[in-house]
Design a protein around this motif. Sequence first.
Motif, PDB file in Angstrom:
ATOM      1  N   LYS A   1      -6.654  -3.456  -5.872  1.00 29.57           N
ATOM      2  CA  LYS A   1      -7.337  -4.739  -6.096  1.00 29.57           C
ATOM      3  C   LYS A   1      -6.340  -5.832  -6.463  1.00 29.57           C
ATOM      4  CE  LYS A   1     -10.956  -6.957  -8.779  1.00 29.57           C
ATOM      5  NZ  LYS A   1     -11.354  -7.735  -7.603  1.00 29.57           N
ATOM      6  N   LEU A   2      -5.442  -5.533  -7.377  1.00 28.53           N
ATOM      7  CA  LEU A   2      -4.542  -6.561  -7.901  1.00 28.53           C
ATOM      8  C   LEU A   2      -3.337  -6.839  -7.007  1.00 28.53           C
ATOM      9  CD1 LEU A   2      -4.521  -5.556 -11.676  1.00 28.53           C
ATOM     10  CD2 LEU A   2      -5.870  -7.353 -10.562  1.00 28.53           C
ATOM     11  N   TRP A   3      -2.694  -5.801  -6.488  1.00 26.18           N
ATOM     12  CA  TRP A   3      -1.406  -6.013  -5.854  1.00 26.18           C
ATOM     13  C   TRP A   3      -1.337  -5.699  -4.368  1.00 26.18           C
ATOM     14  CZ3 TRP A   3      -0.936  -3.302 -10.760  1.00 26.18           C
ATOM     15  CH2 TRP A   3      -0.674  -4.179 -11.811  1.00 26.18           C
ATOM     16  N   VAL A   4      -2.216  -4.847  -3.869  1.00 24.20           N
ATOM     17  CA  VAL A   4      -2.131  -4.501  -2.454  1.00 24.20           C
ATOM     18  C   VAL A   4      -2.935  -5.467  -1.604  1.00 24.20           C
ATOM     19  CG1 VAL A   4      -2.583  -2.728  -0.713  1.00 24.20           C
ATOM     20  CG2 VAL A   4      -1.712  -2.066  -2.966  1.00 24.20           C
ATOM     21  N   PHE A   5      -4.206  -5.624  -1.929  1.00 28.11           N
ATOM     22  CA  PHE A   5      -5.083  -6.452  -1.120  1.00 28.11           C
ATOM     23  C   PHE A   5      -5.391  -7.800  -1.768  1.00 28.11           C
ATOM     24  CE2 PHE A   5      -5.903  -2.068   0.207  1.00 28.11           C
ATOM     25  CZ  PHE A   5      -5.586  -2.189   1.546  1.00 28.11           C
ATOM     26  N   ASP A   6      -4.843  -8.038  -2.961  1.00 24.66           N
ATOM     27  CA  ASP A   6      -4.997  -9.318  -3.663  1.00 24.66           C
ATOM     28  C   ASP A   6      -6.453  -9.785  -3.610  1.00 24.66           C
ATOM     29  OD1 ASP A   6      -4.080 -11.489  -5.141  1.00 24.66           O
ATOM     30  OD2 ASP A   6      -3.740 -12.689  -3.328  1.00 24.66           O
ATOM     31  N   SER A   7      -7.344  -8.901  -3.981  1.00 22.23           N
ATOM     32  CA  SER A   7      -8.771  -9.172  -3.879  1.00 22.23           C
ATOM     33  C   SER A   7      -9.240 -10.115  -4.983  1.00 22.23           C
ATOM     34  CB  SER A   7      -9.542  -7.857  -3.971  1.00 22.23           C
ATOM     35  OG  SER A   7     -10.917  -8.086  -3.957  1.00 22.23           O
ATOM     36  N   LYS A   8      -9.884 -11.176  -4.557  1.00 19.70           N
ATOM     37  CA  LYS A   8     -10.456 -12.148  -5.489  1.00 19.70           C
ATOM     38  C   LYS A   8     -11.976 -11.999  -5.450  1.00 19.70           C
ATOM     39  CE  LYS A   8      -6.455 -14.284  -6.058  1.00 19.70           C
ATOM     40  NZ  LYS A   8      -5.456 -13.340  -6.419  1.00 19.70           N
TER      41      LYS A   8
ATOM     42  N   TYR B   1       0.829  -1.201   0.000  1.00 18.72           N
ATOM     43  CA  TYR B   1       0.000   0.000   0.000  1.00 18.72           C
ATOM     44  C   TYR B   1       0.870   1.261   0.000  1.00 18.72           C
ATOM     45  CZ  TYR B   1      -3.648   3.351   0.813  1.00 18.72           C
ATOM     46  OH  TYR B   1      -4.504   4.406   0.665  1.00 18.72           O
ATOM     47  N   LEU B   2       1.961   1.232   0.750  1.00 22.13           N
ATOM     48  CA  LEU B   2       2.860   2.388   0.760  1.00 22.13           C
ATOM     49  C   LEU B   2       3.455   2.630  -0.627  1.00 22.13           C
ATOM     50  CD1 LEU B   2       4.723   1.951   4.160  1.00 22.13           C
ATOM     51  CD2 LEU B   2       3.068   3.727   3.552  1.00 22.13           C
ATOM     52  N   ILE B   3       3.835   1.549  -1.302  1.00 27.31           N
ATOM     53  CA  ILE B   3       4.407   1.686  -2.650  1.00 27.31           C
ATOM     54  C   ILE B   3       3.358   2.206  -3.619  1.00 27.31           C
ATOM     55  CG2 ILE B   3       5.332   0.405  -4.628  1.00 27.31           C
ATOM     56  CD1 ILE B   3       6.649  -1.470  -2.440  1.00 27.31           C
ATOM     57  N   PHE B   4       2.220   1.507  -3.703  1.00 25.74           N
ATOM     58  CA  PHE B   4       1.192   1.915  -4.665  1.00 25.74           C
ATOM     59  C   PHE B   4       0.457   3.174  -4.212  1.00 25.74           C
ATOM     60  CE2 PHE B   4       1.843  -2.495  -6.002  1.00 25.74           C
ATOM     61  CZ  PHE B   4       2.154  -2.245  -7.321  1.00 25.74           C
ATOM     62  N   GLY B   5       0.351   3.375  -2.899  1.00 25.69           N
ATOM     63  CA  GLY B   5      -0.201   4.627  -2.395  1.00 25.69           C
ATOM     64  C   GLY B   5       0.689   5.796  -2.777  1.00 25.69           C
ATOM     65  N   GLY B   6       2.004   5.565  -2.714  1.00 32.02           N
ATOM     66  CA  GLY B   6       2.956   6.584  -3.152  1.00 32.02           C
ATOM     67  C   GLY B   6       2.806   6.891  -4.630  1.00 32.02           C
ATOM     68  N   LEU B   7       2.647   5.835  -5.440  1.00 33.28           N
ATOM     69  CA  LEU B   7       2.448   6.036  -6.881  1.00 33.28           C
ATOM     70  C   LEU B   7       1.116   6.731  -7.161  1.00 33.28           C
ATOM     71  CD1 LEU B   7       3.852   2.669  -8.265  1.00 33.28           C
ATOM     72  CD2 LEU B   7       4.884   4.950  -8.463  1.00 33.28           C
TER      73      LEU B   7
ATOM     74  N   LYS C   1     -11.784  -6.296   2.600  1.00 34.29           N
ATOM     75  CA  LYS C   1     -11.666  -6.981   3.877  1.00 34.29           C
ATOM     76  C   LYS C   1     -11.629  -8.510   3.770  1.00 34.29           C
ATOM     77  CE  LYS C   1     -16.575  -6.569   4.484  1.00 34.29           C
ATOM     78  NZ  LYS C   1     -17.595  -5.710   4.959  1.00 34.29           N
ATOM     79  N   ASN C   2     -11.883  -9.074   2.576  1.00 31.88           N
ATOM     80  CA  ASN C   2     -11.911 -10.520   2.453  1.00 31.88           C
ATOM     81  C   ASN C   2     -10.521 -11.149   2.407  1.00 31.88           C
ATOM     82  OD1 ASN C   2     -11.279  -9.556  -0.104  1.00 31.88           O
ATOM     83  ND2 ASN C   2     -12.395 -11.154  -1.168  1.00 31.88           N
ATOM     84  N   ARG C   3      -9.467 -10.351   2.364  1.00 30.99           N
ATOM     85  CA  ARG C   3      -8.102 -10.883   2.338  1.00 30.99           C
ATOM     86  C   ARG C   3      -7.572 -10.936   3.754  1.00 30.99           C
ATOM     87  NH1 ARG C   3      -2.630  -9.353   2.105  1.00 30.99           N
ATOM     88  NH2 ARG C   3      -1.451 -10.767   0.803  1.00 30.99           N
ATOM     89  N   ALA C   4      -7.088 -12.065   4.158  1.00 32.27           N
ATOM     90  CA  ALA C   4      -6.481 -12.187   5.482  1.00 32.27           C
ATOM     91  C   ALA C   4      -5.030 -11.736   5.399  1.00 32.27           C
ATOM     92  CB  ALA C   4      -6.546 -13.628   5.953  1.00 32.27           C
ATOM     93  N   SER C   5      -4.661 -10.804   6.271  1.00 26.14           N
ATOM     94  CA  SER C   5      -3.247 -10.385   6.321  1.00 26.14           C
ATOM     95  C   SER C   5      -2.901  -9.947   7.718  1.00 26.14           C
ATOM     96  CB  SER C   5      -2.962  -9.257   5.330  1.00 26.14           C
ATOM     97  OG  SER C   5      -3.813  -8.157   5.517  1.00 26.14           O
TER      98      SER C   5
END
Length: 138
Positions: free
Chosen positions: A62-69, A18-24, A134-138
């Motif tokens: 969706k794709l890289w931060v939270f890996d949402s399926k 999130y920091l990386i993509f949030g920065g972008l 929220k469906n991704r466990a981390s």
Amino acid sequence: MVQLIKQLWRRYQSVLAYLIFGGLTTLVNLVVFWLFNFIWPYWLANTIAWFLSVLFAYITNKLWVFDSKTPTTKAVFHEMVSFFGFRLLSFFVDQGIMIVGISVLHGNDLIVKIIDQVIIVVMNWFFSKLFIFKNRAS
């Protein structure tokens, strides 16, 4: 040392991503704002910057931060509406900070925008983590 780095990455992957993509996303927002602020009033430049950066953020989150399926079109639609809905909420905070910082306090447009983006990035991380993906466990 390599093992430690891998452990830290696994443990904090969503925050680091999130920091990386949030920065972008912030960079997209700032560059678009800076470009359009030469042409139009700051509030319109801010609106355009918001829209383009939110579109970028949705895809990367969706794709890289939270890996949402999302298995169905309905689920994707619900996720997208939630994402844009919460981002719309942060847009009003964003515009409020810009109006107060520039029109009321007469701050420098770009400096106010940078301060504004720090606040908005933190808000959006909490919205995304707690409500949208929220469906991704981390």
